[in-house]
Design a protein around this motif. Structure first.
Motif, PDB file in Angstrom:
ATOM      1  N   ALA B 233       2.901  30.470  -2.315  1.00 51.48           N
ATOM      2  CA  ALA B 233       3.172  29.066  -2.633  1.00 51.48           C
ATOM      3  C   ALA B 233       2.896  28.784  -4.105  1.00 51.48           C
ATOM      4  N   ILE B 234       1.803  29.361  -4.617  1.00 54.37           N
ATOM      5  CA  ILE B 234       1.457  29.109  -6.013  1.00 54.37           C
ATOM      6  C   ILE B 234       2.543  29.648  -6.944  1.00 54.37           C
ATOM      7  N   TYR B 235       3.076  30.795  -6.598  1.00 55.90           N
ATOM      8  CA  TYR B 235       4.070  31.395  -7.478  1.00 55.90           C
ATOM      9  C   TYR B 235       5.405  30.678  -7.368  1.00 55.90           C
ATOM     10  N   ASN B 236       5.808  30.414  -6.138  1.00 54.74           N
ATOM     11  CA  ASN B 236       7.150  29.895  -5.946  1.00 54.74           C
ATOM     12  C   ASN B 236       7.239  28.390  -5.969  1.00 54.74           C
ATOM     13  N   ASN B 237       6.110  27.745  -5.787  1.00 52.26           N
ATOM     14  CA  ASN B 237       6.148  26.290  -5.762  1.00 52.26           C
ATOM     15  C   ASN B 237       5.069  25.672  -6.629  1.00 52.26           C
ATOM     16  N   PRO B 238       5.008  26.053  -7.902  1.00 52.13           N
ATOM     17  CA  PRO B 238       3.970  25.481  -8.751  1.00 52.13           C
ATOM     18  C   PRO B 238       4.167  23.975  -8.858  1.00 52.13           C
ATOM     19  N   LYS B 239       3.056  23.257  -8.828  1.00 43.00           N
ATOM     20  CA  LYS B 239       3.177  21.796  -8.869  1.00 43.00           C
ATOM     21  C   LYS B 239       3.128  21.280 -10.299  1.00 43.00           C
ATOM     22  N   THR B 240       2.478  22.045 -11.176  1.00 42.99           N
ATOM     23  CA  THR B 240       2.328  21.535 -12.541  1.00 42.99           C
ATOM     24  C   THR B 240       2.863  22.551 -13.536  1.00 42.99           C
ATOM     25  N   ARG B 241       3.140  22.032 -14.730  1.00 46.82           N
ATOM     26  CA  ARG B 241       3.596  22.906 -15.814  1.00 46.82           C
ATOM     27  C   ARG B 241       2.597  24.023 -16.030  1.00 46.82           C
ATOM     28  N   PHE B 242       1.283  23.657 -15.974  1.00 51.36           N
ATOM     29  CA  PHE B 242       0.272  24.650 -16.264  1.00 51.36           C
ATOM     30  C   PHE B 242       0.316  25.789 -15.248  1.00 51.36           C
ATOM     31  N   VAL B 243       0.400  25.427 -13.964  1.00 47.98           N
ATOM     32  CA  VAL B 243       0.404  26.463 -12.926  1.00 47.98           C
ATOM     33  C   VAL B 243       1.650  27.330 -13.072  1.00 47.98           C
ATOM     34  N   ALA B 244       2.801  26.691 -13.317  1.00 52.25           N
ATOM     35  CA  ALA B 244       4.044  27.449 -13.465  1.00 52.25           C
ATOM     36  C   ALA B 244       3.932  28.442 -14.610  1.00 52.25           C
ATOM     37  N   GLY B 245       3.310  28.002 -15.715  1.00 56.36           N
ATOM     38  CA  GLY B 245       3.222  28.871 -16.885  1.00 56.36           C
ATOM     39  C   GLY B 245       2.142  29.919 -16.766  1.00 56.36           C
ATOM     40  N   PHE B 246       1.072  29.598 -16.032  1.00 53.65           N
ATOM     41  CA  PHE B 246      -0.066  30.514 -15.979  1.00 53.65           C
ATOM     42  C   PHE B 246       0.173  31.651 -15.004  1.00 53.65           C
ATOM     43  N   ILE B 247       0.861  31.351 -13.873  1.00 55.19           N
ATOM     44  CA  ILE B 247       1.126  32.386 -12.881  1.00 55.19           C
ATOM     45  C   ILE B 247       2.513  32.947 -13.160  1.00 55.19           C
ATOM     46  N   GLY B 248       2.593  34.084 -13.747  1.00 54.73           N
ATOM     47  CA  GLY B 248       3.890  34.676 -14.076  1.00 54.73           C
ATOM     48  C   GLY B 248       4.503  33.965 -15.268  1.00 54.73           C
ATOM     49  N   ARG B 249       5.641  34.485 -15.732  1.00 61.56           N
ATOM     50  CA  ARG B 249       6.300  33.878 -16.883  1.00 61.56           C
ATOM     51  C   ARG B 249       7.332  32.900 -16.380  1.00 61.56           C
ATOM     52  N   THR B 250       7.595  31.903 -17.176  1.00 58.99           N
ATOM     53  CA  THR B 250       8.602  30.946 -16.742  1.00 58.99           C
ATOM     54  C   THR B 250       9.227  30.252 -17.940  1.00 58.99           C
ATOM     55  N   ASN B 251      10.390  29.623 -17.694  1.00 56.13           N
ATOM     56  CA  ASN B 251      10.996  28.728 -18.681  1.00 56.13           C
ATOM     57  C   ASN B 251      10.683  27.315 -18.246  1.00 56.13           C
ATOM     58  N   LEU B 252      10.054  26.558 -19.131  1.00 62.03           N
ATOM     59  CA  LEU B 252       9.793  25.153 -18.820  1.00 62.03           C
ATOM     60  C   LEU B 252      10.823  24.328 -19.573  1.00 62.03           C
ATOM     61  N   LEU B 253      11.705  23.667 -18.824  1.00 62.91           N
ATOM     62  CA  LEU B 253      12.805  22.922 -19.442  1.00 62.91           C
ATOM     63  C   LEU B 253      12.495  21.438 -19.398  1.00 62.91           C
ATOM     64  N   GLU B 254      12.343  20.853 -20.597  1.00 62.58           N
ATOM     65  CA  GLU B 254      12.041  19.429 -20.652  1.00 62.58           C
ATOM     66  C   GLU B 254      13.334  18.655 -20.839  1.00 62.58           C
ATOM     67  N   GLY B 255      13.586  17.723 -19.934  1.00 60.56           N
ATOM     68  CA  GLY B 255      14.833  16.967 -20.020  1.00 60.56           C
ATOM     69  C   GLY B 255      14.618  15.507 -19.688  1.00 60.56           C
ATOM     70  N   LYS B 256      15.752  14.802 -19.690  1.00 63.38           N
ATOM     71  CA  LYS B 256      15.699  13.373 -19.398  1.00 63.38           C
ATOM     72  C   LYS B 256      16.747  13.102 -18.317  1.00 63.38           C
ATOM     73  N   ALA B 257      16.296  12.590 -17.175  1.00 65.77           N
ATOM     74  CA  ALA B 257      17.227  12.331 -16.078  1.00 65.77           C
ATOM     75  C   ALA B 257      17.724  10.900 -16.182  1.00 65.77           C
ATOM     76  N   GLN B 258      19.047  10.751 -16.009  1.00 69.81           N
ATOM     77  CA  GLN B 258      19.640   9.420 -16.071  1.00 69.81           C
ATOM     78  C   GLN B 258      20.779   9.423 -15.068  1.00 69.81           C
ATOM     79  N   GLY B 259      20.628   8.613 -14.042  1.00 69.09           N
ATOM     80  CA  GLY B 259      21.647   8.627 -13.004  1.00 69.09           C
ATOM     81  C   GLY B 259      21.718  10.000 -12.357  1.00 69.09           C
ATOM     82  N   ARG B 260      22.956  10.560 -12.341  1.00 65.33           N
ATOM     83  CA  ARG B 260      23.130  11.834 -11.655  1.00 65.33           C
ATOM     84  C   ARG B 260      23.027  13.031 -12.590  1.00 65.33           C
ATOM     85  N   VAL B 261      22.702  12.743 -13.857  1.00 63.35           N
ATOM     86  CA  VAL B 261      22.683  13.856 -14.821  1.00 63.35           C
ATOM     87  C   VAL B 261      21.284  13.999 -15.424  1.00 63.35           C
TER      88      VAL B 261
END
Ligand SMILES: Nc1ncnc2c1ncn2[C@@H]1O[C@H](COP(=O)(O)OP(=O)(O)OP(=O)(O)O)[C@@H](O)[C@H]1O
Ligand SMILES: [Mg+2]
Lengths: 578, 367
Positions: B233-261
């Motif tokens: 669960a920790i690896y596949n479902n990280p809840k926070t940026r920190f957990v996602a980045g600390f357990i294994g490598r990952t791409n953290l994509l920062e975006g802005k959601a507006q409507g359907r995009v």
């Protein structure tokens, strides 16, 4: 925050009583330690300050003591003389010790070990014993050197007179130069030779590099050693008492003795001694800044293999110069002391007819208090070493393990006597414990307590280092497996510290056996120690028995150093130098 | 994965809102964690995040400044008082091992049992049994200084386990060992746990260690527990940026959601691709593992019933690591390069135009 060892009470929840049963080292120990430190350090020093400001009769506040202490030209002259003495001794030590340290640590001079060992010998020799030796060597008429000059040149009279200001400077300097030597050697040895090589590669020759790179880098260490030398010189009592008094040359410490002769004027002595204390504290702080509070200067850069400077033929010149210093401070004095100790009359020279054991018999069996003084010295030193070490250990443990609040204060108090000259401490003890209700003057108790205080910093620094070297997890492991703090101390801390504690004990014992400046103001008829006795014999002109006593004292010191060395190896000598 | 306990065991150890401040420094802040009897939980986090402090509070060496620690329902530590360590019936393996150098292996191991007042025969029998289990029987009379790092580690394990503690605490027990020994000891610790089923808390900053040994992992950062869960669960479902980045490598994509995009720097996605579409509003961060991104030299053909997220980009850097390629791909017209792990056969030069395709179910929304 400290780890709590006892529950913080306040809220009465169930189980508080249950937990209280497991209260570990209690607040009682803490209070006991504070009381002991107050007795040994805070009270004597505050009594010193107080009595300088009080009228001895009425106890009223007054500045009269200061007026008395600084009101006479003679007293002011003593202050000035001490200053001149300190500066002269320090200058002489710098010009001898720095080249020696450089030669030992940086060049291919032969006989480095010999020079090192002899310098260590100069450090161990009690300065008052050296002074006695030099009275025999350079006394104005019969002194060995003068006799030799008369014999060789046929002159009417020798040229040396140890009872003079230059004589006093000389006699103090030859036993103080080891401080600068040790500091400078330590700095030069830890300094990376890459720093010098960087200068070499840029085209600087050996001499240029030494003058403009090496020595400036070692300057803080040299100054640090110089400050210690200066402080030692102005606080020294024995040599001035033996040399300066006959020379009618008054310095601070001999002036203090005058205040202590009948009628005793402690309050004036207290006022008079304050500048000495202030100067010591101040210079000590400067010294700490210079050496960065480490005991020696570390000049960064990796050590690594270093190339020694090849001096060529000059190396024998440098060796010769170093040996002259060692000869004057150790070899010659040892020879004349040994000669006098075994001589009927020292002045008649080395021949079989002059040999005798009478001096030892006199010291050990006939003199009413000389043998007693030997026992006293050993007993007081042993008691002081044990007491100081026990106290230092308890406090170092509490401070390092953060068992109780205000550890920093306890630690500061333990180290504070370091900046108090022995003579100042003695006057403080006198002011605090000579009067009623203590009335301890002249007792063994006051001698032991004063020695304990005087050497507490040595004990504390060593105990602290030993405990710091002990991983606290070793004790945590005992506790989590079900043992209490006491079990941890008994089963783990004590067995692991045994070795270093023996060393620390000896490091207090050695200076305590030869201590003079504290003892001279506190001893009584039955509590003379060897140093006091030796000074007394010399004063009476009984130089041969004094030499015999001095030889015994030296034998004791060398034996203890030998034991320490056998038990702990080189490390022991290294710690001695700190 | 280790077998989950079949019957729900009782709660052995419970931390509730535990905090610890050293003066102004908050070392541990509001940690809540429960362990069932027999469970093995790792505290995982970077240096200085408060793992050791938490463990030492559980052991009773440090006093919490907030919250409570209870074992089997009995409060051991609270700001108003603490049961001292020796009363807790726990044991601990220290980072330094803390093996007493003046005692033999057997004496070290026997120490705790003797303190429990057992008779000599029982002590001897227990010590011999545990030394057999950690395979040190033949070294029983040796002094610790003559043992290798791995052997010392085993002495520490034996000494801690022989007293049958109610909770076993391990503080980075493997950090002083070399890499291959570390790997071996990981499995050793698991073997011993399988044998004794001791409730254990294991502190580490090495995620592989935590994943091999633990039922559950508590990821800590800045004195707080960020997430508790199984390694999967920790690896596949990280809840926070920190957990996602600390357990294994990952791409953290920062975006802005507006409507359907949801728009990123240079590319965008249709939020309905993601199961968590409803959560997306305004600033959002998505985590995509490098190995979840496929690379192709042409736009991927749509597959019926399977919606993919496709991004066009240029290879800007690559390194061949033997087991896979490590690519950095810059999406066209933006400045948000992505890291992509591709099998050895997927070989593109720097500068090549590529299409990245991402399975939306592999994308996680983190806070
Ligand atoms: N006795 C103390 N006094 C002051 N601050 C402390 C003390 N002990 C720990 N800290 C601080 O608390 C924080 C957490 O320390 P802790 O030792 O728990 O970290 P850690 O997660 O075990 O780190 P590491 O992985 O490096 O062992 C650190 O910022 C540390 O500096
Ligand atoms: Mg830690």
């Amino acid at each position: 925050m400290a780890q709590h060892l006892w529950p913080v009470t306040g809220r009465r929840s169930p189980g508080v009583m249950a937990r209280l049963r497991h209260v570990e080292p209690s607040i009682g120990i803490w209070i006991l330690l504070v009381v002991v430190l107050a007795f040994l350090i805070v009270n004597p020093l505050s009594r010193l300050l107080l009595s300088s400001l009080q009228d001895p009769g009425s106890g009223q506040f007054t500045l009269a003591n200061f007026a008395a202490a600084y009101g006479q030209p003679r007293y002011l002259a003593a202050l000035r003389n001490s200053l001149v003495l300190g500066v002269s001794v320090t200058a002489l030590c710098i010009v001898t010790a720095v080249p020696m340290a450089w030669a030992v640590s940086r060049t291919d001079m032969p006989g480095k070990t010999l020079v090192g060992v002899l310098t260590f010998g100069a450090f161990l020799t009690p300065p008052y014993l050296g002074a006695l030796a030099w009275i025999l060597l350079a006394g104005p008429n019969a002194g060995w050197l003068n006799a030799a000059i008369v014999a060789v040149t046929g002159a009417e009279k020798g040229i040396f007179n140890i009872f003079s200001f230059p004589g006093l400077v000389f006699i103090i300097a030859i036993y103080s130069y080891p401080y600068i030597f040790v500091f400078t050697t330590a700095a030069l040895k830890t300094m990376s030779s890459e720093m010098e090589e960087a200068a070499n590669i840029l085209g600087a020759g050996v001499w240029r590099t030494t003058l403009f790179i090496t020595l400036p880098l070692a300057l803080p260490a040299i100054l640090g050693g110089a400050i210690i030398t200066f402080l030692e010189a102005i606080a020294l009592f024995g040599s001035p008492a033996m040399i300066a008094i006959p020379a009618r040359y008054n310095v601070v410490t001999t002036q203090l003795l005058e205040f202590f002769s009948y009628p005793v004027r402690v309050e004036v002595a207290a006022a008079y001694v304050l500048p000495l204390l202030a100067v010591t504290v101040l210079l000590y702080l400067v010294q700490q800044r210079l050496i960065g509070g480490r005991g020696h200067v570390t000049v960064t850069g990796k050590g690594g293999a270093r190339t020694l400077i090849a001096l060529g033929r000059l190396r024998w010149v440098v060796f010769g110069g170093s040996m002259v210093v060692c000869t004057l401070s150790v070899i010659l004095p040892l020879v004349v002391i040994a000669q006098a100790a075994f001589a009927k009359t020292w002045g008649t020279g080395f021949h079989a007819g002059n040999l005798t054991l009478d001096n030892f018999r006199f010291i050990l069996f006939e003199h009413q208090s000389a043998s007693r003084s030997i026992i006293n010295s050993l007993a007081y030193a042993a008691a002081a070493a044990s007491f100081a070490l026990a106290l230092a250990l308890a406090i170092a443990y509490i401070v390092q393990r953060r068992l109780m609040p205000f550890g920093g204060v306890l630690s500061f108090l333990c180290l504070a006597p370091f900046v108090v000259p022995g003579i100042v401490l003695a006057i403080g003890f006198y002011a605090a414990y000579a009067p009623q209700p203590f009335a301890l003057y002249g007792t063994a108790t006051i001698m032991i307590l004063a020695f304990t205080t005087r050497f507490l910093p040595i004990a504390y620094a060593n105990a602290s280092a030993a405990i710091r070297g002990l991983n606290p997890e070793l004790e945590d492991a005992v506790r989590i497996l079900g043992g209490g703090r006491i079990t941890a101390i008994r089963r783990v801390v004590a067995p692991l510290l045994k070795g270093s504690l023996v060393g620390a004990w000896l490091l207090v014992f050695i200076p305590a056996t030869r201590e003079l400046s504290t003892a001279i103001f506190l001893y009584g008829p039955n509590t003379r120690v060897m140093s006091v006795m030796l000074l007394g014999l010399a004063d009476e002109g009984a130089l041969e028995p004094a030499a015999a006593l001095g030889l015994l004292l030296l034998a004791v010191i060398i034996a203890i150093v030998g034991i320490g060395y056998a038990l702990l190896g080189r490390e022991f000598l290294a710690r001695q130098g700190e | 994965m280790m077998p989950e306990p079949t019957t729900p065991d009782a709660i052995r150890l419970a931390l509730h809102g535990v905090g610890c401040r050293f003066g102004k420094v908050t070392a541990v802040d509001d940690v809540t964690l429960e362990l069932r009897a027999g469970e093995f939980v790792s505290l995982l986090g970077p240096s200085g995040c408060g793992k050791t402090t938490t463990l030492r509070m559980i052991a009773g060496f440090i006093h919490p400044t907030a919250g409570t620690i209870a074992m089997d329902g009995e409060v051991l530590s609270s700001p108003s008082g603490s049961q001292p360590p020796q009363r807790r019936n726990m044991s601990m393996i220290f980072q330094s091992y803390a093996i007493w150098p003046h005692m033999t292996v057997a004496q070290n191991v026997a120490f705790g049992v003797k303190l429990r007042g057992l008779n000599a025969a029982t002590v001897k029998q227990k010590v011999e049994r545990i030394l057999d289990i950690v395979r040190l029987r033949h070294l029983a009379e040796r002094y610790p200084a003559t043992l290798s790092g791995g052997q010392q580690q085993r002495v520490a394990l034996a000494r801690a386990m022989v007293v049958e503690p109610r909770v076993l605490l391990l503080d980075e027990p493997l950090s002083n060992l070399d890499a291959s020994l570390r790997e071996e000891m990981r499995f050793e610790i698991r073997r011993l746990h399988d044998e004794f089923r001791m409730t254990s808390i294991y502190v580490t900053h090495d995620q592989a260690e935590a994943m091999v040994t633990s039922h559950r992992i508590a990821v800590m950062n800045h004195g707080r527990v960020e997430q508790v869960g199984t390694p999967y669960a920790i690896y596949n479902n990280p809840k926070t940026r920190f957990v996602a980045g600390f357990i294994g490598r990952t791409n953290l994509l920062e975006g802005k959601a507006q409507g359907r995009v949801i728009r990123f720097d240079g590319f965008a996605a249709d939020t309905t691709l993601f199961a968590f579409a409803a959560e997306l509003d305004g600033d959002a961060t998505l985590s995509v593992r490098p190995q979840s991104i496929g690379l192709a030299g042409a736009a991927p053909a749509p597959v019926a019933g399977r919606r993919m997220w496709s991004i066009e980009g240029t290879v800007t850097q690559r390194a061949y690591l033997g087991e896979f390629w490590d690519y950095i791909v810059a999406p066209l017209g933006g400045n948000m390069p992505l890291r992509v792990s591709a099998p050895p056969a997927v070989d593109f030069d720097v500068g090549a135009r590529v299409w990245m395709s991402i399975d939306p179910t592999q994308v996680v929304h983190v806070t």
